[in-house]
Design an enzyme around this catalytic site. Sequence first.
Site, PDB file in Angstrom:
ATOM      1  N   SER A 185      -4.158   0.832  -4.786  1.00  0.00           N
ATOM      2  CA  SER A 185      -3.541  -0.360  -4.202  1.00  0.00           C
ATOM      3  C   SER A 185      -4.581  -1.437  -3.880  1.00  0.00           C
ATOM      4  O   SER A 185      -4.250  -2.461  -3.306  1.00  0.00           O
ATOM      5  CB  SER A 185      -2.749   0.011  -2.936  1.00  0.00           C
ATOM      6  OG  SER A 185      -3.607   0.561  -1.948  1.00  0.00           O
TER       7      SER A 185
ATOM      8  N   HIS B  11       0.831  -1.204   0.000  1.00  0.00           N
ATOM      9  CA  HIS B  11       0.000   0.000   0.000  1.00  0.00           C
ATOM     10  C   HIS B  11       0.875   1.267   0.000  1.00  0.00           C
ATOM     11  O   HIS B  11       0.667   2.168  -0.811  1.00  0.00           O
ATOM     12  CB  HIS B  11      -0.948   0.046   1.197  1.00  0.00           C
ATOM     13  CG  HIS B  11      -1.586   1.386   1.371  1.00  0.00           C
ATOM     14  ND1 HIS B  11      -2.669   1.806   0.623  1.00  0.00           N
ATOM     15  CD2 HIS B  11      -1.252   2.438   2.157  1.00  0.00           C
ATOM     16  CE1 HIS B  11      -2.979   3.043   0.952  1.00  0.00           C
ATOM     17  NE2 HIS B  11      -2.130   3.462   1.885  1.00  0.00           N
TER      18      HIS B  11
ATOM     19  N   HIS C 212       1.365   5.027  -2.799  1.00  0.00           N
ATOM     20  CA  HIS C 212       1.678   6.439  -2.557  1.00  0.00           C
ATOM     21  C   HIS C 212       2.876   6.985  -3.330  1.00  0.00           C
ATOM     22  O   HIS C 212       2.924   8.176  -3.611  1.00  0.00           O
ATOM     23  CB  HIS C 212       1.969   6.661  -1.065  1.00  0.00           C
ATOM     24  CG  HIS C 212       0.746   6.642  -0.196  1.00  0.00           C
ATOM     25  ND1 HIS C 212      -0.101   7.734  -0.082  1.00  0.00           N
ATOM     26  CD2 HIS C 212       0.217   5.695   0.618  1.00  0.00           C
ATOM     27  CE1 HIS C 212      -1.089   7.447   0.762  1.00  0.00           C
ATOM     28  NE2 HIS C 212      -0.923   6.208   1.192  1.00  0.00           N
TER      29      HIS C 212
ATOM     30  N   GLU D 128      -5.770   9.582  -0.253  1.00  0.00           N
ATOM     31  CA  GLU D 128      -6.140   8.162  -0.187  1.00  0.00           C
ATOM     32  C   GLU D 128      -7.223   7.754  -1.188  1.00  0.00           C
ATOM     33  O   GLU D 128      -7.148   6.678  -1.757  1.00  0.00           O
ATOM     34  CB  GLU D 128      -6.597   7.780   1.238  1.00  0.00           C
ATOM     35  CG  GLU D 128      -5.503   7.860   2.300  1.00  0.00           C
ATOM     36  CD  GLU D 128      -4.401   6.779   2.168  1.00  0.00           C
ATOM     37  OE1 GLU D 128      -4.522   5.880   1.322  1.00  0.00           O
ATOM     38  OE2 GLU D 128      -3.418   6.871   2.926  1.00  0.00           O
TER      39      GLU D 128
HETATM   40 FE    FE Z   1      -2.089   5.371   2.807  1.00  0.00          FE
END
Ligand code: FE
Length: 295
Positions: free
Chosen positions: A201, A134, A139, A182
């Site tokens: 993700s 993740h 990111h 997010e």
């Molecule tokens: Fe995160």
Amino acid sequence: MENPERIQHKLTDKGYVPVYTTAIVEQPWDSYDPVEHGTWATLFERQSKLLPGRACDEFLQGLAHFGMSARSIPRFADLNEKLKLATGWKLIGVQGLLPELDFFEHLAAREFPVTWWIRKPEEIDYISEPDLFHDLFGHVPLLLNPVFADYMQAYGRGGVKAARNSPEALQFLTRLYWYTVEFGLIQTAAGLRIYGAGIVSSKGESIYALESAAPNRIGFDLLRVMRARYRIDTYQKTYFVIDDFHQLFAATEPDFTPYYELLRDLPSIGAGAIVAQDQVITRGTGEGWLLDGDV
Ligand code: FE
Ligand code: PHE
């Protein structure tokens, strides 16, 4: 290597997860076994197939520029060489979630904390806390984009300020992170695309966020987003859509202190609610929504 300590638990989208002291750990790359590299390969291949035509170009370009592949878990040191040249960001290895203020301070210093360990094979679709996949796959690609890179640093500085302001200010700012970093969507000439790390993700949500009729998709409005409650245990009921990263950067550039004052007197908005001023792109059917549990 220092041993990070658990200091509290924090409620996240997957339940209560431990929060660690800020000890930075060197990525123990040589300790990853074939099963762990295999988990990376499975997740990497799955998302790489799903994301063309779904993730925004900036994300896909970032992924390609790093040269991440299914072959093995990337080395933070290799990614850092590219990051340093492109935007001056640096990945730092961590054991898990950091206390809020430490996290903000790292972002403000252009340091992005990445969990060093990867989920177990039996957790491939469901993991109770953020792991390497993740944090890294989700990111890091956008940290190569200059505007997004600056937004993340500004967010960190804003977090340090909000922490000094009040718990309410922190809550407003957390909603902004949730609905942009997010779970953000972006409008492009080719159609709606994903840029949020929680979506890119996730196999299920990368399809759901764009293709399901259930969720609302609403044009980004800063104060509106900071009033919106959210889901930590299910897919989002609402996604907010930016036009481009410049819009996001420009909207968040002013001093938030007066906004926090204003927001304090306004009621929060339910995760699935639509209000009169909303620029509605799609009104969700609400199919499958749980009625309680908005955070
Ligand atoms: Fe995160
Ligand atoms: N401009 C905000 C402030 O003064 C900081 C911020 C920037 C917050 C970018 C979020 C994103 O508090």
